[in-house]
Design a protein around this motif. Sequence first.
Motif, PDB file in Angstrom:
ATOM      1  N   MET A   8      26.209   2.271  20.887  1.00 23.22           N
ATOM      2  CA  MET A   8      27.064   1.688  21.925  1.00 23.22           C
ATOM      3  C   MET A   8      26.422   0.411  22.460  1.00 23.22           C
ATOM      4  O   MET A   8      25.209   0.248  22.401  1.00 23.22           O
ATOM      5  N   GLU A   9      27.265  -0.449  23.020  1.00 17.17           N
ATOM      6  CA  GLU A   9      26.762  -1.667  23.651  1.00 17.17           C
ATOM      7  C   GLU A   9      27.379  -1.793  25.034  1.00 17.17           C
ATOM      8  O   GLU A   9      28.599  -1.761  25.187  1.00 17.17           O
ATOM      9  N   ILE A  10      26.529  -1.916  26.035  1.00 18.56           N
ATOM     10  CA  ILE A  10      26.963  -2.162  27.411  1.00 18.56           C
ATOM     11  C   ILE A  10      26.739  -3.641  27.685  1.00 18.56           C
ATOM     12  O   ILE A  10      25.635  -4.150  27.484  1.00 18.56           O
ATOM     13  N   ALA A  26      23.809   6.645  30.367  1.00 22.17           N
ATOM     14  CA  ALA A  26      23.544   6.616  28.927  1.00 22.17           C
ATOM     15  C   ALA A  26      22.104   7.043  28.642  1.00 22.17           C
ATOM     16  O   ALA A  26      21.849   7.810  27.708  1.00 22.17           O
ATOM     17  N   ALA A  27      21.171   6.582  29.459  1.00 26.18           N
ATOM     18  CA  ALA A  27      19.765   6.945  29.260  1.00 26.18           C
ATOM     19  C   ALA A  27      19.539   8.433  29.532  1.00 26.18           C
ATOM     20  O   ALA A  27      18.889   9.121  28.745  1.00 26.18           O
ATOM     21  N   ILE A  28      20.095   8.942  30.628  1.00 24.47           N
ATOM     22  CA  ILE A  28      19.955  10.359  30.962  1.00 24.47           C
ATOM     23  C   ILE A  28      20.616  11.225  29.894  1.00 24.47           C
ATOM     24  O   ILE A  28      20.108  12.287  29.537  1.00 24.47           O
ATOM     25  N   GLY A  29      21.745  10.766  29.369  1.00 29.04           N
ATOM     26  CA  GLY A  29      22.449  11.490  28.321  1.00 29.04           C
ATOM     27  C   GLY A  29      21.829  11.318  26.940  1.00 29.04           C
ATOM     28  O   GLY A  29      22.351  11.817  25.959  1.00 29.04           O
ATOM     29  N   GLU A  30      20.696  10.580  26.892  1.00 27.64           N
ATOM     30  CA  GLU A  30      19.960  10.338  25.654  1.00 27.64           C
ATOM     31  C   GLU A  30      20.820   9.674  24.580  1.00 27.64           C
ATOM     32  O   GLU A  30      20.709   9.962  23.395  1.00 27.64           O
ATOM     33  N   LEU A  31      21.694   8.763  25.028  1.00 31.44           N
ATOM     34  CA  LEU A  31      22.517   7.992  24.106  1.00 31.44           C
ATOM     35  C   LEU A  31      21.830   6.656  23.848  1.00 31.44           C
ATOM     36  O   LEU A  31      21.394   5.986  24.786  1.00 31.44           O
ATOM     37  N   PRO A  51      38.537  -7.706  28.265  1.00 35.16           N
ATOM     38  CA  PRO A  51      39.663  -6.974  28.842  1.00 35.16           C
ATOM     39  C   PRO A  51      39.681  -7.198  30.362  1.00 35.16           C
ATOM     40  O   PRO A  51      38.645  -7.069  31.011  1.00 35.16           O
ATOM     41  N   PHE A  52      40.806  -7.551  30.895  1.00 33.05           N
ATOM     42  CA  PHE A  52      40.977  -7.848  32.323  1.00 33.05           C
ATOM     43  C   PHE A  52      40.113  -9.015  32.791  1.00 33.05           C
ATOM     44  O   PHE A  52      39.983  -9.250  33.981  1.00 33.05           O
ATOM     45  N   GLY A  53      39.471  -9.732  31.845  1.00 34.01           N
ATOM     46  CA  GLY A  53      38.613 -10.849  32.209  1.00 34.01           C
ATOM     47  C   GLY A  53      37.395 -10.431  33.003  1.00 34.01           C
ATOM     48  O   GLY A  53      36.889 -11.204  33.816  1.00 34.01           O
ATOM     49  N   GLN A  54      36.931  -9.190  32.798  1.00 32.10           N
ATOM     50  CA  GLN A  54      35.858  -8.640  33.617  1.00 32.10           C
ATOM     51  C   GLN A  54      34.768  -7.992  32.774  1.00 32.10           C
ATOM     52  O   GLN A  54      34.992  -7.592  31.642  1.00 32.10           O
ATOM     53  N   VAL A  55      33.604  -7.861  33.395  1.00 30.49           N
ATOM     54  CA  VAL A  55      32.540  -6.994  32.901  1.00 30.49           C
ATOM     55  C   VAL A  55      32.265  -5.998  34.020  1.00 30.49           C
ATOM     56  O   VAL A  55      32.604  -6.272  35.169  1.00 30.49           O
ATOM     57  N   PRO A  56      31.729  -4.838  33.763  1.00 23.61           N
ATOM     58  CA  PRO A  56      31.138  -4.412  32.510  1.00 23.61           C
ATOM     59  C   PRO A  56      32.188  -4.024  31.474  1.00 23.61           C
ATOM     60  O   PRO A  56      33.315  -3.659  31.817  1.00 23.61           O
ATOM     61  N   ILE A  57      31.757  -4.103  30.222  1.00 26.91           N
ATOM     62  CA  ILE A  57      32.521  -3.526  29.123  1.00 26.91           C
ATOM     63  C   ILE A  57      31.563  -2.676  28.298  1.00 26.91           C
ATOM     64  O   ILE A  57      30.344  -2.851  28.369  1.00 26.91           O
ATOM     65  N   LEU A  58      32.137  -1.753  27.563  1.00 24.99           N
ATOM     66  CA  LEU A  58      31.364  -0.941  26.639  1.00 24.99           C
ATOM     67  C   LEU A  58      32.027  -1.047  25.282  1.00 24.99           C
ATOM     68  O   LEU A  58      33.249  -0.920  25.179  1.00 24.99           O
ATOM     69  N   LYS A  59      31.225  -1.321  24.273  1.00 22.43           N
ATOM     70  CA  LYS A  59      31.732  -1.366  22.896  1.00 22.43           C
ATOM     71  C   LYS A  59      31.167  -0.161  22.170  1.00 22.43           C
ATOM     72  O   LYS A  59      29.962   0.108  22.241  1.00 22.43           O
ATOM     73  N   ASP A  60      32.051   0.573  21.500  1.00 20.75           N
ATOM     74  CA  ASP A  60      31.614   1.754  20.768  1.00 20.75           C
ATOM     75  C   ASP A  60      32.620   2.063  19.673  1.00 20.75           C
ATOM     76  O   ASP A  60      33.830   2.065  19.925  1.00 20.75           O
ATOM     77  N   ALA A  61      32.125   2.311  18.490  1.00 21.90           N
ATOM     78  CA  ALA A  61      32.952   2.716  17.342  1.00 21.90           C
ATOM     79  C   ALA A  61      34.118   1.757  17.113  1.00 21.90           C
ATOM     80  O   ALA A  61      35.240   2.177  16.861  1.00 21.90           O
ATOM     81  N   GLY A  62      33.860   0.458  17.254  1.00 22.14           N
ATOM     82  CA  GLY A  62      34.875  -0.547  16.983  1.00 22.14           C
ATOM     83  C   GLY A  62      35.891  -0.747  18.093  1.00 22.14           C
ATOM     84  O   GLY A  62      36.834  -1.515  17.944  1.00 22.14           O
ATOM     85  N   LEU A  72      32.056   5.137  32.664  1.00 21.61           N
ATOM     86  CA  LEU A  72      31.131   6.186  33.085  1.00 21.61           C
ATOM     87  C   LEU A  72      31.624   7.559  32.618  1.00 21.61           C
ATOM     88  O   LEU A  72      30.846   8.369  32.106  1.00 21.61           O
ATOM     89  N   LYS A  73      32.907   7.803  32.739  1.00 22.56           N
ATOM     90  CA  LYS A  73      33.490   9.062  32.279  1.00 22.56           C
ATOM     91  C   LYS A  73      33.346   9.190  30.756  1.00 22.56           C
ATOM     92  O   LYS A  73      33.007  10.258  30.240  1.00 22.56           O
ATOM     93  N   TYR A  74      33.569   8.110  30.044  1.00 19.41           N
ATOM     94  CA  TYR A  74      33.423   8.102  28.581  1.00 19.41           C
ATOM     95  C   TYR A  74      31.988   8.453  28.186  1.00 19.41           C
ATOM     96  O   TYR A  74      31.754   9.276  27.295  1.00 19.41           O
ATOM     97  N   ILE A  75      31.025   7.844  28.866  1.00 22.28           N
ATOM     98  CA  ILE A  75      29.612   8.130  28.581  1.00 22.28           C
ATOM     99  C   ILE A  75      29.308   9.594  28.867  1.00 22.28           C
ATOM    100  O   ILE A  75      28.619  10.258  28.095  1.00 22.28           O
ATOM    101  N   GLY A  76      29.845  10.115  29.974  1.00 20.84           N
ATOM    102  CA  GLY A  76      29.628  11.519  30.315  1.00 20.84           C
ATOM    103  C   GLY A  76      30.172  12.455  29.261  1.00 20.84           C
ATOM    104  O   GLY A  76      29.513  13.421  28.864  1.00 20.84           O
ATOM    105  N   LYS A  77      31.372  12.168  28.767  1.00 21.89           N
ATOM    106  CA  LYS A  77      31.967  13.007  27.725  1.00 21.89           C
ATOM    107  C   LYS A  77      31.177  12.914  26.427  1.00 21.89           C
ATOM    108  O   LYS A  77      31.032  13.894  25.709  1.00 21.89           O
ATOM    109  N   LYS A  78      30.674  11.731  26.134  1.00 25.83           N
ATOM    110  CA  LYS A  78      29.959  11.535  24.877  1.00 25.83           C
ATOM    111  C   LYS A  78      28.570  12.177  24.903  1.00 25.83           C
ATOM    112  O   LYS A  78      28.075  12.628  23.878  1.00 25.83           O
TER     113      LYS A  78
END
Length: 85
Positions: A8-10, A26-31, A51-62, A72-78
């Motif tokens: 992933m890229e933050i 991400a660090a606590i989740g050992e990702l 997207p929305f002209g804003q950061v943060p963004i997360l890039k993952d799996a294309g 944050l919810k996505y990271i938690g689920k992953k």
Amino acid sequence: SHPAKNTMEIVYFNIEGRALDLRLAAAIGELQFKDTRIEFKDFPKLKPSLPFGQVPILKDAGKTYAQSMPILKYIGKKSRPFPQG
């Protein structure tokens, strides 16, 4: 060392701000993640491609995800089972 291709890229400014929780989760989740920090002076040229002209963004799996709380919810689920419901 370079992160694995499927890492992933933050992307956020070179401050803690809205990406601090994402980086910590991400660090606590050992990702593994690439922590891309942009300078404020470079933001105007990046803004139209975000997207929305804003950061943060997360890039993952294309895919690119926006908005800190959904990311944050996505990271938690992953990283571990996330409560359903």
